[in-house]
Design an enzyme around this catalytic site. Structure first.
Site, PDB file in Angstrom:
ATOM      1  N   ASP A 110       0.823  -1.216   0.000  1.00  0.00           N
ATOM      2  CA  ASP A 110       0.000   0.000   0.000  1.00  0.00           C
ATOM      3  C   ASP A 110       0.853   1.260   0.000  1.00  0.00           C
ATOM      4  O   ASP A 110       0.427   2.307   0.458  1.00  0.00           O
ATOM      5  CB  ASP A 110      -0.951   0.001   1.195  1.00  0.00           C
ATOM      6  CG  ASP A 110      -0.219  -0.195   2.529  1.00  0.00           C
ATOM      7  OD1 ASP A 110       1.031  -0.276   2.510  1.00  0.00           O
ATOM      8  OD2 ASP A 110      -0.898  -0.281   3.565  1.00  0.00           O
ATOM      9  N   LYS A 111       2.066   1.153  -0.526  1.00  0.00           N
ATOM     10  CA  LYS A 111       2.993   2.282  -0.556  1.00  0.00           C
ATOM     11  C   LYS A 111       3.177   2.776  -1.991  1.00  0.00           C
ATOM     12  O   LYS A 111       3.424   1.982  -2.901  1.00  0.00           O
ATOM     13  CB  LYS A 111       4.334   1.896   0.059  1.00  0.00           C
ATOM     14  CG  LYS A 111       4.241   1.575   1.549  1.00  0.00           C
ATOM     15  CD  LYS A 111       5.576   1.141   2.109  1.00  0.00           C
ATOM     16  CE  LYS A 111       5.475   0.936   3.616  1.00  0.00           C
ATOM     17  NZ  LYS A 111       4.459  -0.077   3.962  1.00  0.00           N
TER      18      LYS A 111
END
Length: 253
Positions: A110-111
């Site tokens: 989720d980066k």
């Protein structure tokens, strides 16, 4: 014979076409992340380094390191397919808000990261604020309303760093501070963040060394009943020696 010759030529044409498409696909995924189509980490770093090299002396390049908060809950509650849809939604939001000249990448999980050429601190603040406001708006995923938050760390070249790796590191340190704040927010890199990181690493090593040496002290704080003036029990307190006759504050370690 002419029919067989034509068939052979047709098969050869299709084989060349498939090989070319496979080569193009391999080249594409060497530079892009498969799910979102955004740049992958290696190509993002390369493209960022090229943007820094092409920067004029009076220009700045900004890097935004972005952590998507809430995706794990979506995966847990609604399943990975809905989590993937949330990721794709965010990827589209990043591309739309970042602008045509920006580089947008998924670094993993989720980066995400955005590199903005010809940036100014004020313009980057506006972009970060718009990203936070857009991401945290509730939206429907299937029949369920969900919400996420974006924590963003920002570093600027050349003030904070002049190469891609150090600029990403600075944005990552700022992101760590944003995570500590929680919710949707953005933090600019400061030199003190590097000092804090070094102190934290030293403290972690000190904790490991103290534990290995069984050098923690256990203290007991009496708990008194003020009405009956009697001892009710004790609070157990762990104390870590600081090496000079005192103790490191529990608020620190």
């Amino acid at each position: 014979e002419n029919v067989r010759d034509t068939a052979r030529k047709g098969r050869a044409w299709w084989q060349r076409r498939r090989a070319k498409r496979a080569e193009e696909r391999a080249r594409y995924f060497a530079h892009h992340e498969p799910m979102t189509g955004l740049l992958n980490r290696p190509h993002f770093v390369t493209a960022l380094q090229e943007a820094l090299a092409a920067r004029r002396p009076d220009e700045q390049v900004a890097v935004l390191s972005i952590d998507l908060d809430g995706l794990r809950e979506i995966n847990d509650l609604l399943g990975p397919e809905n989590g993937d849809q949330a990721l794709l939604r965010l990827a589209g939001t990043l591309v739309r808000l970042a602008g045509e000249d920006a580089l947008v990448a998924r670094l993993g999980g989720d980066k995400f990261a955005i590199a903005v050429p010809q940036a100014t601190p004020d313009a980057v603040k506006v972009l970060a604020a718009r990203l936070c406001a857009t991401v945290e708006k509730p939206f429907l995923l299937g029949r369920q309303e969900v919400a996420m938050a974006a924590q963003i760390g920002i570093a600027l070249a050349p003030a904070d760093a002049d190469d891609a790796a150090r600029l990403l590191k600075g944005a990552g340190l700022a992101l760590d501070r944003a995570r500590m704040r929680g919710g949707s927010c953005f933090v600019f890199f400061e030199r003190t963040l590097e000092t804090e990181l070094q102190r934290r690493r030293e403290l972690e090593q000190q904790i490991r060394d103290t534990l290995a040496a069984q050098a923690f002290d256990l203290h007991f704080q009496p708990l008194m009943n003020a009405d009956q003036t009697r001892l009710n029990g004790f609070e157990a307190l762990l104390r870590m020696p600081d090496g000079s006759g005192g103790f490191v504050s529990p608020a620190i370690f």
